[in-house]
Write a protein that holds these residues in place. Structure first.
Motif, PDB file in Angstrom:
ATOM      1  N   LEU A   1       0.642  -1.103   0.053  1.00 19.37           N
ATOM      2  CA  LEU A   1      -0.076  -0.037   0.050  1.00 19.37           C
ATOM      3  C   LEU A   1       1.035   1.291  -0.048  1.00 19.37           C
ATOM      4  N   ALA A   2       0.693   2.193  -0.932  1.00 16.02           N
ATOM      5  CA  ALA A   2       1.515   3.356  -1.071  1.00 16.02           C
ATOM      6  C   ALA A   2       0.477   4.547  -0.744  1.00 16.02           C
ATOM      7  N   LEU A   3       0.934   5.647   0.138  1.00 16.27           N
ATOM      8  CA  LEU A   3       0.006   6.424   0.354  1.00 16.27           C
ATOM      9  C   LEU A   3       0.483   8.098  -0.032  1.00 16.27           C
ATOM     10  N   GLU A   4      -0.239   8.990  -0.063  1.00 10.40           N
ATOM     11  CA  GLU A   4       0.400  10.199  -0.537  1.00 10.40           C
ATOM     12  C   GLU A   4       0.920  10.737   0.788  1.00 10.40           C
ATOM     13  N   GLY A   5       1.742  11.556   0.730  1.00  9.66           N
ATOM     14  CA  GLY A   5       2.265  12.344   1.841  1.00  9.66           C
ATOM     15  C   GLY A   5       1.723  13.366   2.447  1.00  9.66           C
ATOM     16  N   LYS A   6       2.005  13.688   3.595  1.00 11.46           N
ATOM     17  CA  LYS A   6       1.131  14.700   4.345  1.00 11.46           C
ATOM     18  C   LYS A   6       0.978  15.912   3.780  1.00 11.46           C
TER      19      LYS A   6
ATOM     20  N   VAL B   1      -8.011  10.646  -4.549  1.00 10.83           N
ATOM     21  CA  VAL B   1      -7.093   9.267  -4.706  1.00 10.83           C
ATOM     22  C   VAL B   1      -5.930   9.694  -3.526  1.00 10.83           C
ATOM     23  N   LYS B   2      -5.716   8.935  -2.675  1.00  9.04           N
ATOM     24  CA  LYS B   2      -5.105   8.901  -1.616  1.00  9.04           C
ATOM     25  C   LYS B   2      -3.650   7.987  -1.669  1.00  9.04           C
ATOM     26  N   GLY B   3      -3.758   7.064  -2.584  1.00  7.68           N
ATOM     27  CA  GLY B   3      -2.709   6.270  -2.861  1.00  7.68           C
ATOM     28  C   GLY B   3      -3.222   4.888  -3.565  1.00  7.68           C
ATOM     29  N   ALA B   4      -2.377   4.029  -3.568  1.00  7.46           N
ATOM     30  CA  ALA B   4      -2.593   2.831  -4.481  1.00  7.46           C
ATOM     31  C   ALA B   4      -2.361   1.387  -3.676  1.00  7.46           C
ATOM     32  N   TYR B   5      -3.127   0.491  -3.891  1.00  2.62           N
ATOM     33  CA  TYR B   5      -2.994  -1.013  -3.344  1.00  2.62           C
ATOM     34  C   TYR B   5      -2.277  -1.815  -4.720  1.00  2.62           C
TER      35      TYR B   5
ATOM     36  N   ILE C   1      -4.532  -0.859  -8.087  1.00  2.00           N
ATOM     37  CA  ILE C   1      -5.680   0.042  -8.106  1.00  2.00           C
ATOM     38  C   ILE C   1      -5.580   1.149  -7.246  1.00  2.00           C
ATOM     39  N   PRO C   2      -6.211   2.193  -7.614  1.00  2.00           N
ATOM     40  CA  PRO C   2      -6.173   3.508  -6.796  1.00  2.00           C
ATOM     41  C   PRO C   2      -6.949   3.385  -5.479  1.00  2.00           C
ATOM     42  N   VAL C   3      -6.735   4.060  -4.611  1.00  2.00           N
ATOM     43  CA  VAL C   3      -7.117   4.077  -3.056  1.00  2.00           C
ATOM     44  C   VAL C   3      -7.908   5.326  -2.933  1.00  2.00           C
ATOM     45  N   PHE C   4      -8.994   5.374  -2.553  1.00  2.00           N
ATOM     46  CA  PHE C   4      -9.850   6.643  -2.374  1.00  2.00           C
ATOM     47  C   PHE C   4      -9.853   6.842  -1.000  1.00  2.00           C
ATOM     48  N   GLY C   5     -10.026   8.374  -0.609  1.00  2.00           N
ATOM     49  CA  GLY C   5     -10.427   8.637   0.703  1.00  2.00           C
ATOM     50  C   GLY C   5     -11.042  10.185   0.425  1.00  2.00           C
TER      51      GLY C   5
END
Length: 712
Positions: free
Chosen positions: A205-210, A286-290, A278-282
């Motif tokens: 899981l990759a997430l966007e930085g703060k 888009v907040k990151g990717a799984y 696949i993109p992960v939404f919040g």
């Protein structure tokens, strides 16, 4: 596992008897999974040797991953069958079956065994009891061993799938628990997700930085050769992951090794065969990717898509909940902050103490290098005063002089508190500058320093509201605070609410609009009270206690805040507020009022009537063939029409008219000179004929038909 072994043992015993072969289930290291099913003394003699396991492992080494049952030569010269047991297409166990003696091989085996065992008589007796097998018999034994291994494979696969499905439910349960608690994704959750799918060798899981500026980082990853990738940073569009985030769609690479972006993975030993992302939404962004993939087995796109969508949805819910919880905490902090400011406004004589609080709050919220307020004293036009934190005396003089010079001739009609001016100090720090303006009077500037990478949009709304509060504080200090009207305070609170939560502000104004219209028709004595009280329905009781001086307004609000804990509301204003708030909050759906047990039927009926008269109904009506022209005229439904439409009797319509006017059963009985029991009977028949279950639904349906009772 014990239950599984018992079943496998039974299968083994049955087929050992059918094939007349000694059988045992072993793992890939040669360890026994089941007890040996002996069929002859020769097998017992072989397995009694202390190096029997080493001999089997040594025989398996050159075989690699065998696909089907094989007939192999043992060290003794006798033959045995080794059949693979696959669980979800992965080689997991072997079924060993022996021994098979071919024609004319007995003498060779005897000589060989006497060398190994050194007990000629024992070897001779054991060999005498076994028979030689023809090619046809060998083939039959091979088929029986294959059937046994197939049954074991199917059973273990089904059990493994059941176990993985249970884990999937466990992952969902764990995710829900995360949502209930703090919403923080843990490494254990990622491990559990990986364990639910046997074909996938790694997931991450990759997430966007703060900072939210397009930088991403792999926060979680599990699987073989993946440690290097933990904390791997990339930007939007870069590599497999950045590409997926950029296009916001599921991506699948069947042969990832043919893509140049694969080289980075190969460099660190991840020889990927299939890859999905696949993109992960919040919060709808888009907040990151799984992502995940395999090294040996080729994944199917459809199965990978289903797996990815399910787990991306779970992770999205966790992330969204975490963000909502953070936002809620921020709002609570903001409300408590303003509550503190209001308390100070009404109790502190020294304006500098108020300014100290504003500066302290500003620097703590944004966590910036400094904050200050540059203000103009009331009795001096040629001076400015600076209250600061985080600035040296030299920097105060430098920056303060710059601000004073820029705003000295600033016109107030050009200033916008909601849109701060962004400037830079002489030493290179970014500053947000909020003008302190009230009633076209300029009082100063709230200046908040920012770190270079900070996202100022996250703080502008709060800081602008803080500037409004500061402006009002300075205005009240300049003027006589005792002369401040309630309307003035309510307007101030609405101004702040419009900055903190535009949706809440819009909802509040709609509640006020309905409250004024409804009370003007039915409860004129409550109109002025609820007109102001409705403006505070989105605040809490603490703020009401601090700022509201009118006892009637405060009383209506206090019981309104406790509405969910009460079975009935005694204050009429609170009851009206509760009803209108629920109606607006649920999208102005009139049916929701039936779920409010603490609201009286009389008030509900009145509100039904009020709403029905506010709605504009647009209908299409067919023109008669005999009409020569002109627009159709919509005819109001009267009592006669209603009788024909609903089959209600005259007496039932009389009862219904009084119900529509908000009368209780006892009042209806008195009005029509009948018993209360008779009224109940009439009501039962009315509900049946209208096809509804309660009074609220009956009133709504009658009004929709276009009928309303005649005015008295």
């Amino acid at each position: 596992m014990e239950r599984n072994v018992a079943f496998l043992q039974d299968i083994q015993e049955a087929y050992a008897s059918l094939a007349n072969l000694t059988m045992v289930l072993i793992d890939q290291e040669g360890k026994r999974v089941t007890d040996i099913s002996f069929r002859d003394d020769f097998s017992k003699m072989i397995f009694a040797r202390h190096k029997a396991r080493e001999a089997v492992v040594k025989a398996m080494e050159p075989l690699g991953t065998i696909k089907t049952a094989m007939l192999l030569d043992s060290i003794s010269g006798a033959k045995y069958i080794l059949s693979p047991i696959n669980v979800n297409n992965k080689l997991t166990y072997y079924l060993f079956a022996g021994y098979i003696f071919e024609e004319s091989s007995r003498n060779f085996v005897q000589v060989n065994m006497e060398t190994l065992i050194e007990e000629p008589l024992k070897v001779a007796n054991a060999l005498e009891a076994v028979s030689e097998n023809t090619d046809e018999e060998k083939h039959e034994k091979m088929e029986l061993v294959k059937k046994a291994s197939d049954i074991m494979s199917d059973y273990l696969t089904l059990h493994d799938e059941k176990s993985r499905n249970n884990k999937k439910f466990g992952v969902i349960q764990q995710s829900l628990e995360l949502i209930r608690q703090d919403g923080v994704i843990a490494d254990t959750l990622v491990k559990d997700i990986l364990s639910t799918n046997s074909n996938i060798d790694f997931i991450g899981l990759a997430l966007e930085g703060k900072e939210g500026n397009g930088d991403y980082c792999v926060e979680y990853i599990e699987g073989l050769n993946t440690e290097w990738m933990r904390d791997h940073a990339f930007v939007l569009g870069e590599g497999f992951l950045g590409h997926t985030i950029a296009i916001e769609q599921f991506q699948f690479w069947k042969n990832a090794s043919m893509d140049p972006r694969y080289l980075l993975f190969k460099k660190f030993g991840m020889k990927i065969k299939s890859l999905f992302c696949i993109p992960v939404f919040g919060d709808h962004q888009v907040k990151g990717a799984y992502f995940g993939g395999s090294y040996e087995n080729e994944l199917e796109e459809k199965g990978s898509r289903e797996h990815a969508k399910l787990n991306a949805s779970i992770l999205s819910i966790v992330l969204t909940t975490k963000n909502l919880r953070t936002d809620l905490q921020n709002h609570l902090m903001e409300l408590s902050t303003f509550n503190e400011i209001f308390r100070v406004i009404t109790s502190v004589e020294d304006i500098k103490r108020v300014l100290y609080i504003l500066v302290d709050i500003s620097i703590n919220v944004i966590r910036g290098p400094f904050a200050c307020i540059v203000s103009k004293p009331i009795d001096h036009n040629s001076k400015v005063e600076i209250v600061s934190r985080g600035l040296t005396a030299e920097k105060i003089n430098d920056y303060g002089s710059d601000v004073a010079y820029r705003v000295s001739n600033q016109r107030t009609d050009h200033l916008d508190v909601s849109q701060p001016e962004v400037n830079q100090t002489s030493w290179g720090e970014k500053v947000l500058e909020f003008p302190l303006v009230f009633n076209d009077h300029f009082y100063g500037v709230l200046c908040v320093g920012c770190h270079p990478k900070s996202n100022q949009e996250n703080y502008e709304s709060f800081l602008s509201s803080l500037a409004v509060a500061g402006s009002i504080s300075m205005h009240l200090h300049k003027n006589d605070r005792s002369s401040v009207s309630s309307e003035y305070v309510f307007t101030m609170l609405q101004s702040i609410l419009s900055q903190l939560g535009p949706e809440k502000h819009t909802r509040t104004m709609r509640i006020r609009e309905i409250a004024e219209g409804f009370t003007n028709r039915y409860y004129k004595d409550q109109q002025k009270i609820l007109s102001q009280a409705s403006l505070l329905v989105e605040y809490n009781s603490e703020i009401v206690e601090e700022v509201v001086r009118d006892a009637s307004i405060k009383s209506a609000l206090i019981e309104f805040y406790k509405r969910n804990d009460q079975t009935s509301i005694t204050n009429k204003g609170s009851e009206i507020l509760s009803l209108i708030h629920a109606y607006v909050e649920q999208g102005e759906n009139i049916n929701v009022l039936g779920d409010l047990p603490h609201i009286s039927d009389e008030l509900k009926n009145q509100f039904f009537e009020y709403v029905s008269h506010q709605d504009v109904v647009v209908s299409q009506i067919s023109l008669s063939r005999h009409e020569s022209g002109g627009l159709p005229i919509m005819k109001r439904v009267d009592a006669k029409d209603l009788k024909e439409i609903t089959q209600l009797s005259v007496r039932e319509i009389d009862v219904l008219n009084l119900v529509l006017k908000g009368h209780s059963n006892m009042e209806i009985a008195s009005e029509l000179f009948i018993s209360d029991h008779t009224v109940k009977n009439h009501m039962t028949k009315i509900l049946q004929k209208l096809g509804v279950t309660d009074r609220s639904q009956a009133i709504a349906k009658v009004y929709k038909l276009g009928y309303s009772p005649a005015e008295d």
